[in-house]
Design a protein around this motif. Structure first.
Motif, PDB file in Angstrom:
ATOM      1  N   HIS A   1       0.835  -1.207   0.000  1.00  0.00           N
ATOM      2  CA  HIS A   1       0.000   0.000   0.000  1.00  0.00           C
ATOM      3  C   HIS A   1       0.868   1.255   0.000  1.00  0.00           C
ATOM      4  CE1 HIS A   1      -2.667   3.172   1.472  1.00  0.00           C
ATOM      5  NE2 HIS A   1      -3.670   2.440   1.000  1.00  0.00           N
ATOM      6  N   HIS A   2       1.952   1.230   0.761  1.00  0.00           N
ATOM      7  CA  HIS A   2       2.869   2.376   0.825  1.00  0.00           C
ATOM      8  C   HIS A   2       3.375   2.738  -0.572  1.00  0.00           C
ATOM      9  CE1 HIS A   2       6.980   4.128   1.371  1.00  0.00           C
ATOM     10  NE2 HIS A   2       6.326   4.869   2.233  1.00  0.00           N
ATOM     11  N   GLN A   3       3.853   1.744  -1.306  1.00  0.00           N
ATOM     12  CA  GLN A   3       4.363   2.012  -2.650  1.00  0.00           C
ATOM     13  C   GLN A   3       3.242   2.412  -3.595  1.00  0.00           C
ATOM     14  OE1 GLN A   3       7.706   2.151  -3.541  1.00  0.00           O
ATOM     15  NE2 GLN A   3       6.717   3.147  -5.306  1.00  0.00           N
ATOM     16  N   ALA A   4       2.075   1.794  -3.432  1.00  0.00           N
ATOM     17  CA  ALA A   4       0.933   2.127  -4.281  1.00  0.00           C
ATOM     18  C   ALA A   4       0.507   3.578  -4.086  1.00  0.00           C
ATOM     19  CB  ALA A   4      -0.235   1.188  -3.981  1.00  0.00           C
ATOM     20  N   GLU A   5       0.543   4.054  -2.848  1.00  0.00           N
ATOM     21  CA  GLU A   5       0.141   5.437  -2.584  1.00  0.00           C
ATOM     22  C   GLU A   5       1.160   6.416  -3.160  1.00  0.00           C
ATOM     23  OE1 GLU A   5      -2.271   7.848   0.779  1.00  0.00           O
ATOM     24  OE2 GLU A   5      -0.945   6.250   1.486  1.00  0.00           O
ATOM     25  N   ILE A   6       2.432   6.078  -3.062  1.00  0.00           N
ATOM     26  CA  ILE A   6       3.470   6.910  -3.684  1.00  0.00           C
ATOM     27  C   ILE A   6       3.217   7.005  -5.187  1.00  0.00           C
ATOM     28  CG2 ILE A   6       5.922   6.979  -4.310  1.00  0.00           C
ATOM     29  CD1 ILE A   6       6.531   5.863  -1.515  1.00  0.00           C
TER      30      ILE A   6
ATOM     31  N   ILE B   1      -9.184  18.412  -8.827  1.00  0.00           N
ATOM     32  CA  ILE B   1      -9.119  18.279  -7.366  1.00  0.00           C
ATOM     33  C   ILE B   1      -8.577  16.900  -7.014  1.00  0.00           C
ATOM     34  CG2 ILE B   1     -11.528  17.484  -7.140  1.00  0.00           C
ATOM     35  CD1 ILE B   1     -10.210  19.972  -4.683  1.00  0.00           C
ATOM     36  N   ASN B   2      -7.509  16.875  -6.235  1.00  0.00           N
ATOM     37  CA  ASN B   2      -6.890  15.630  -5.799  1.00  0.00           C
ATOM     38  C   ASN B   2      -7.322  15.343  -4.367  1.00  0.00           C
ATOM     39  OD1 ASN B   2      -5.176  13.455  -5.181  1.00  0.00           O
ATOM     40  ND2 ASN B   2      -3.407  14.774  -4.836  1.00  0.00           N
ATOM     41  N   ASP B   3      -8.189  14.371  -4.225  1.00  0.00           N
ATOM     42  CA  ASP B   3      -8.668  13.928  -2.916  1.00  0.00           C
ATOM     43  C   ASP B   3      -7.667  12.885  -2.411  1.00  0.00           C
ATOM     44  OD1 ASP B   3      -9.995  12.884  -0.744  1.00  0.00           O
ATOM     45  OD2 ASP B   3     -11.847  12.409  -1.806  1.00  0.00           O
ATOM     46  N   ALA B   4      -6.625  13.363  -1.726  1.00  0.00           N
ATOM     47  CA  ALA B   4      -5.533  12.479  -1.302  1.00  0.00           C
ATOM     48  C   ALA B   4      -5.956  11.624  -0.117  1.00  0.00           C
ATOM     49  CB  ALA B   4      -4.298  13.304  -0.939  1.00  0.00           C
TER      50      ALA B   4
ATOM     51  N   CYS C   1       0.433  11.811   4.647  1.00  0.00           N
ATOM     52  CA  CYS C   1       1.393  12.400   5.591  1.00  0.00           C
ATOM     53  C   CYS C   1       2.308  11.357   6.208  1.00  0.00           C
ATOM     54  CB  CYS C   1       0.658  13.166   6.687  1.00  0.00           C
ATOM     55  SG  CYS C   1      -0.284  12.111   7.819  1.00  0.00           S
ATOM     56  N   GLU C   2       2.002  10.069   6.024  1.00  0.00           N
ATOM     57  CA  GLU C   2       2.786   8.988   6.626  1.00  0.00           C
ATOM     58  C   GLU C   2       3.847   8.429   5.667  1.00  0.00           C
ATOM     59  OE1 GLU C   2       2.193   8.393   9.730  1.00  0.00           O
ATOM     60  OE2 GLU C   2       0.177   7.664  10.145  1.00  0.00           O
ATOM     61  N   LEU C   3       3.883   8.902   4.440  1.00  0.00           N
ATOM     62  CA  LEU C   3       4.728   8.278   3.427  1.00  0.00           C
ATOM     63  C   LEU C   3       6.217   8.504   3.649  1.00  0.00           C
ATOM     64  CD1 LEU C   3       2.666   9.004   0.174  1.00  0.00           C
ATOM     65  CD2 LEU C   3       2.704   6.923   1.572  1.00  0.00           C
TER      66      LEU C   3
ATOM     67  N   ASN D   1       8.122  10.629   2.251  1.00  0.00           N
ATOM     68  CA  ASN D   1       8.699  10.707   0.920  1.00  0.00           C
ATOM     69  C   ASN D   1       8.651  12.159   0.440  1.00  0.00           C
ATOM     70  OD1 ASN D   1       8.930  10.596  -2.044  1.00  0.00           O
ATOM     71  ND2 ASN D   1       8.839   8.382  -1.771  1.00  0.00           N
ATOM     72  N   PRO D   2       9.706  12.916   0.692  1.00  0.00           N
ATOM     73  CA  PRO D   2       9.711  14.339   0.315  1.00  0.00           C
ATOM     74  C   PRO D   2       9.491  14.568  -1.176  1.00  0.00           C
ATOM     75  CG  PRO D   2      11.553  13.838   1.782  1.00  0.00           C
ATOM     76  CD  PRO D   2      10.947  12.525   1.392  1.00  0.00           C
ATOM     77  N   GLU D   3       9.933  13.629  -2.016  1.00  0.00           N
ATOM     78  CA  GLU D   3       9.777  13.802  -3.458  1.00  0.00           C
ATOM     79  C   GLU D   3       8.301  13.838  -3.852  1.00  0.00           C
ATOM     80  OE1 GLU D   3      11.767  11.561  -2.059  1.00  0.00           O
ATOM     81  OE2 GLU D   3      13.760  12.371  -2.567  1.00  0.00           O
ATOM     82  N   VAL D   4       7.482  13.024  -3.200  1.00  0.00           N
ATOM     83  CA  VAL D   4       6.046  13.022  -3.493  1.00  0.00           C
ATOM     84  C   VAL D   4       5.432  14.375  -3.139  1.00  0.00           C
ATOM     85  CG1 VAL D   4       3.812  12.098  -2.776  1.00  0.00           C
ATOM     86  CG2 VAL D   4       5.678  10.542  -3.306  1.00  0.00           C
ATOM     87  N   LEU D   5       5.764  14.886  -1.978  1.00  0.00           N
ATOM     88  CA  LEU D   5       5.217  16.176  -1.558  1.00  0.00           C
ATOM     89  C   LEU D   5       5.693  17.293  -2.481  1.00  0.00           C
ATOM     90  CD1 LEU D   5       5.645  15.880   2.312  1.00  0.00           C
ATOM     91  CD2 LEU D   5       3.562  15.556   0.975  1.00  0.00           C
ATOM     92  N   ALA D   6       6.948  17.234  -2.893  1.00  0.00           N
ATOM     93  CA  ALA D   6       7.479  18.250  -3.806  1.00  0.00           C
ATOM     94  C   ALA D   6       6.735  18.210  -5.143  1.00  0.00           C
ATOM     95  CB  ALA D   6       8.976  18.040  -4.020  1.00  0.00           C
TER      96      ALA D   6
END
Length: 282
Positions: free
Chosen positions: A120-125, A148-151, A156-158, A160-165
């Motif tokens: 799930h972690h990788q899938a969410e990334i 609109i991205n309904d995240a 917030c648990e990932l 993974n700074p690259e995803v947020l960037a």
């Protein structure tokens, strides 16, 4: 993406990411926007229909193979199984995640639970990294003006700074903060109907150790799956708040769940975000 209120209001093709705990009103808010103008991207839907589709189906088939009648039909290709995931019904994703505990009560072994959590972690990334492509698709192929991205609640648990960037580069990040007056309501609701969730590995290791010590368990097979999920949720809630706040401070803006609940139109939503921008440093 940081901008002034006027820049936001003048932005011809708006792209917004909503961040919040489940129950804060992300999906309800998204559904209030005109469906002919706004493309609604659900991170959880993308996870379930793209990145965990095969794993979800394998899990369902494994359960079906335990029923002799269904096993024979499956093995002879007389029937097939599919999941009917929708933005409003993401139960197959939750059922795949599962809960740690007694297998006789539907629980998973710790090893299997962690395997599914990692998937799930990788899938969410992957689902969040798909957002720029879908922003383009939404307008170029389907003609939607806004996005609109309904995240999912676990973005917030990932860690993974690259995803947020990536999200911050292509969308305005809006964190829906749940006020203290509503926190207990959401916690109580979650405890009454405990649902499978994603947890950071370090968090689940620490909390599972505490739970087992408090209850004198020597094996996760002794745990009532619902009991652990109910016990840990308030702590998960508290641990996520500073993570959301840090994301909003660095990349985006904060609005209150109370204000979101009062939104009745697209104009209300635009005004709410513009007001948040006006009250926070650009």
């Amino acid at each position: 993406m940081k901008m002034t209120p006027q820049q936001f209001l003048d932005w011809e093709s708006k792209s917004i990411t909503l961040l919040a705990m489940s129950g804060a009103g992300k999906t309800t808010l998204s559904n209030k926007l005109p469906k002919d103008k706004w493309f609604h991207y659900s991170g959880d839907y993308r996870i379930g229909t793209k990145y965990l589709e095969e794993a979800i189906l394998d899990n369902i088939k494994q359960q079906a193979m335990g029923v002799p009648f269904l096993r024979d039909l499956l093995k002879s290709d007389s029937i097939y199984i599919c999941s009917n995931i929708t933005v409003e019904n993401l139960a197959p994703v939750s059922s795949f995640l599962g809960k740690i505990g007694n297998p006789n009560l539907g629980g998973l072994s710790l090893a299997e639970f962690k395997r599914r959590q990692a998937l799930h972690h990788q899938a969410e990334i992957n689902a969040m990294n798909d957002v720029p492509e879908f922003i383009h698709k939404a307008e170029a192929i389907y003609g939607y003006k806004h996005f609109i991205n309904d995240a999912g609640g676990s973005v917030c648990e990932l860690d993974n700074p690259e995803v947020l960037a990536t999200l911050a580069e292509h969308t305005v990040l809006v964190y829906i903060k749940i006020p203290e007056s509503l926190e207990q309501t959401i916690i109580d609701r979650a405890k009454l109907d405990p649902k499978p969730l994603y947890y950071r590995p370090a968090f689940v290791d620490e909390k599972l150790h505490d739970f087992m010590q408090i209850n004198g368990y020597s094996s996760t097979d002794e745990i009532n799956p619902d009991a652990f999920v109910s016990w840990v949720f308030p702590q998960l809630f508290k641990s996520r708040v500073p993570r959301y706040e840090a994301i909003a401070q660095q990349y985006g803006y904060t609005v209150s769940a109370e204000a979101v609940a009062k939104v009745t139109s697209e104009e209300d939503f635009m005004a709410l975000i513009a007001d948040a921008m006006a009250h926070q440093h650009v």
